[in-house]
Design a protein around this motif. Sequence first.
Motif, PDB file in Angstrom:
ATOM      1  N   UNK A 169      22.326 -48.959 -14.129  1.00 44.16           N
ATOM      2  CA  UNK A 169      22.794 -50.341 -14.296  1.00 44.16           C
ATOM      3  C   UNK A 169      22.227 -51.187 -13.162  1.00 44.16           C
ATOM      4  N   UNK A 170      22.303 -50.653 -11.942  1.00 44.40           N
ATOM      5  CA  UNK A 170      21.853 -51.421 -10.770  1.00 44.40           C
ATOM      6  C   UNK A 170      20.371 -51.775 -10.827  1.00 44.40           C
ATOM      7  N   UNK A 171      19.576 -51.002 -11.551  1.00 43.58           N
ATOM      8  CA  UNK A 171      18.140 -51.324 -11.628  1.00 43.58           C
ATOM      9  C   UNK A 171      17.906 -52.681 -12.296  1.00 43.58           C
ATOM     10  N   UNK A 179      22.787 -58.992  -5.928  1.00 45.49           N
ATOM     11  CA  UNK A 179      23.836 -58.599  -6.871  1.00 45.49           C
ATOM     12  C   UNK A 179      24.172 -57.109  -6.722  1.00 45.49           C
ATOM     13  N   UNK A 180      23.147 -56.307  -6.446  1.00 48.56           N
ATOM     14  CA  UNK A 180      23.392 -54.883  -6.183  1.00 48.56           C
ATOM     15  C   UNK A 180      24.401 -54.725  -5.043  1.00 48.56           C
ATOM     16  N   UNK A 204      19.278 -41.818 -11.447  1.00 50.70           N
ATOM     17  CA  UNK A 204      18.226 -41.007 -10.838  1.00 50.70           C
ATOM     18  C   UNK A 204      17.297 -41.816  -9.935  1.00 50.70           C
ATOM     19  N   UNK A 205      17.164 -43.115 -10.225  1.00 53.13           N
ATOM     20  CA  UNK A 205      16.251 -43.953  -9.433  1.00 53.13           C
ATOM     21  C   UNK A 205      17.005 -45.022  -8.651  1.00 53.13           C
ATOM     22  N   UNK A 206      18.292 -44.778  -8.446  1.00 53.79           N
ATOM     23  CA  UNK A 206      19.099 -45.763  -7.719  1.00 53.79           C
ATOM     24  C   UNK A 206      19.661 -45.123  -6.448  1.00 53.79           C
ATOM     25  N   UNK A 207      19.705 -45.887  -5.367  1.00 45.34           N
ATOM     26  CA  UNK A 207      20.239 -45.344  -4.118  1.00 45.34           C
ATOM     27  C   UNK A 207      20.928 -46.452  -3.351  1.00 45.34           C
TER      28      UNK A 207
END
Lengths: 279, 186
Positions: free
Chosen positions: A222-224, A230-231, A252-255
């Motif tokens: 979602x964050x992508x 906003x994140x 998988x691609x969010x940190x």
Amino acid sequence: MAELTDKIVAMISFEELEEIIDVVKNLHGYDVSGYTRASLKRRVTRIMELNKLNLQELKSNLINQPGFSTYFLQEITVNVTEMFRDPEFYKAVKTDVFPYLATYPHIKLWSAGCSTGEEVYSLAILLEEANLYQRAFIYGTDINGKVLEKAKRGIYSLAKVKEYSENFIKTEPKNSLSEYYTAMYNAATINNSLKKNVLFSMHSLVSDGVFNEFQLITCRNVLIYFDTELQNKVLDLFYHSLCHLGFLCLGAKESLINYKDAAKFKIVNKKQNIYQKIG
Amino acid sequence: MARKILLLAGSAGGFSVILNILKSLERPILIPVIVIVHRNPKYASSIEDTLSKALVQKIKTADDKEAIEDGTIYFAPAGYHLLVEPDYSFSLDISEPVQYSRPSIDVTFESVAEIYKENCTAILFSGANQDGAQGLLMIKRYGGKTFVQDPATAEVPIMPEAAIQLDAQERILNIQEIKDYIKQLT
């Protein structure tokens, strides 16, 4: 060449996209100004293609046609999901997180941006297999009311669910996925027992606030779609929605790399982006 | 100074050609490079890690919200579409596959087209489907340079042929010509 001509009609520039963002915000109160532009532009272009609208017609529909803005908002959110997407992630939840959750008498979980519910039922099954489901409650929220209706029904295409079985097997489960649904014709209906401790509800990560305190929050892919600002706002919301030592699971691609208060979290599993609130 | 970018994309038979070209370079490419190749996320290998030892420059998988930097080669991550934002950073997108592909070449090309306009060069290599053709046309329309690998030299000509059918290319190049072109960017 027919497809090509359609594309020209549906093309908008980033500047024109800003005009649409303003219309939606000023007239309908939906603030999508924190969405990443390139992805938003694709979604808007897609809506224009589907409805054969040019920019002027799109704006006119947004202004004059009742109901169109709701449809528009539903269509600009990405609703691609699957059960047990990234099996390694679910395995990590089982081994790294469940032992902690097992120490609570009541476990509250929140799947934020749950779309059509596949992730919620995946969690329910995972909890059931660990004998934790009876004391767990999962909230599934999304901004899109249409996908939530589908989530509540818990009926998925049998062909898809058979694909999900492959994911499920990789999580090293006790049972076969077929234990958890009833197949009829081409549909798989999630068992009612798994719906008992689940609640689906509308919630906007952009404009709504804290509504409960959780031991685990998952918000994957979602964050992508949000810009860094906003994140940060959404991660603040998660921080305030977690109990002390509660877990946050990202895609998988969010940190937390761009999060100003990343130090308030401990990394539990770096590869699977699982964090624990410590500060 | 205007920001420039080089896009290299392909599928079946294209990946190895791209890798060989990159490996043959003696000096780093000065501008940022994005490589988009179709690969299955279920078998996502650590190509980037292996390659970084063989190359004379930085190579990595593009991260969400990462700022695009000169001299770096970015790979589109398996399982996600890779987009470029107006502030010259990356964003990822996991919406429906396009042309059965995620990452889709069309998606990246179309997003880069408006942002880099005439400062974009895109090269489409061998591949087994039509992904990339529409995107290449979009780059051409925005004034970017567009090249396709000569289908006669491609292991699977479907991808370059699709682009040529749309007249999306400025020029058709053989592998040596592509190598020479890229070499003068180093």
